[in-house]
Design an enzyme around this catalytic site. Structure first.
Site, mmCIF file in Angstrom:
data_model
loop_
_atom_site.group_PDB
_atom_site.id
_atom_site.type_symbol
_atom_site.label_atom_id
_atom_site.label_comp_id
_atom_site.label_asym_id
_atom_site.label_seq_id
_atom_site.Cartn_x
_atom_site.Cartn_y
_atom_site.Cartn_z
ATOM 1 N NE ARG A 1 -21.141 -9.958 -8.036
ATOM 2 C CZ ARG A 1 -20.225 -10.458 -7.216
ATOM 3 N NH1 ARG A 1 -20.071 -11.772 -7.108
ATOM 4 N NH2 ARG A 1 -19.488 -9.655 -6.473
ATOM 5 C CB SER B 1 -13.976 -4.244 -7.367
ATOM 6 O OG SER B 1 -15.250 -4.706 -7.002
ATOM 7 C CE LYS C 1 -16.193 -10.088 -9.951
ATOM 8 N NZ LYS C 1 -16.559 -8.694 -9.587
#
Length: 217
Positions: free
Chosen positions: A42, A110, A138
């Site tokens: 990521r 997600s 996040k």
């Protein structure tokens, strides 16, 4: 493709924001050495051109270690690097992504509700990511807690991976709520000893699995 949910047991996500200036490849290498079963790259701070060689190096590490390699968001980079798959959010066009990814690669999505879980399953996802507790890595993610994990796991046939605020002290709780694996960012990337942190998580997961088997007798 034949997808074994066991590869989701310890899913380590690389991050530049909590890594103490460690690179994505360094985090991946340490996580694999500590027993991670899946790595997600990521790196929103990198454009596709800069991300591709990083992805290729992590894919090579994953191939050598028998570890699943996933690229976050960037379908084109995942395919060009020959990663095992891609992970997308609700804001992404995951129906189109499923067609691009094809049958050889893994698609993770997600979700935050049972309805979203059923939608992701219908779109062709192989596993679901669920934010359990709030996390600074996040902050925009919606935490659903352990009850939310249970509800989502019951609503779908897909394996669920819990993420957000998870470490060795609470990983077993997430698994007991119905998750097939736990995903971590800072629990490994921000640790003094990343290899030892990953090993501690693997031990916690193994202990939870043993307890579950014992309870099923």
């Amino acid at each position: 493709m034949a997808f074994d949910p066991a590869v989701l047991a310890l899913y380590v996500v690389t991050s530049a924001t909590v890594s103490r200036d460690r690179g994505h490849v360094e985090i991946a290498r340490a996580a694999i050495a500590g027993g991670a079963t899946a790595i997600q790259l990521r790196a929103p701070e990198l454009d596709d051109e800069a991300l591709l060689p990083v992805a290729r190096e992590i894919v090579a590490l994953g191939r050598a270690g028998g570890v699943l390699t996933i690229v976050n968001d960037r379908v084109g980079v995942a395919m060009e690097a020959d990663a095992d798959g891609v992970h997308l959010g609700q804001e992404d066009a995951f129906g189109d992504a499923a067609r691009r990814v094809g049958p050889r690669r893994v698609l993770g999505i997600s979700v935050g509700t049972p309805l979203e879980a059923r939608g992701a399953e219908a779109a062709g996802a192989h596993y679901l990511g669920v934010t359990v507790w709030s996390t600074a890595t996040k902050p925009e993610a919606r935490p659903v807690g352990l009850d939310g994990v249970r509800a989502i796991a019951r609503a779908t046939r897909l394996p669920v991976v819990g993420i957000g605020g998870i470490d060795a002290s609470n990983a077993a709780d997430v698994l007991a709520a119905g998750a097939r694996g736990v995903a971590v960012v800072s629990a490994v990337a921000a640790a003094d000893d990343m290899v030892a942190a990953a090993r501690g998580l693997r031990d916690a997961i193994a202990g939870a699995d043993a307890a579950a088997r014992g309870g099923a007798r």
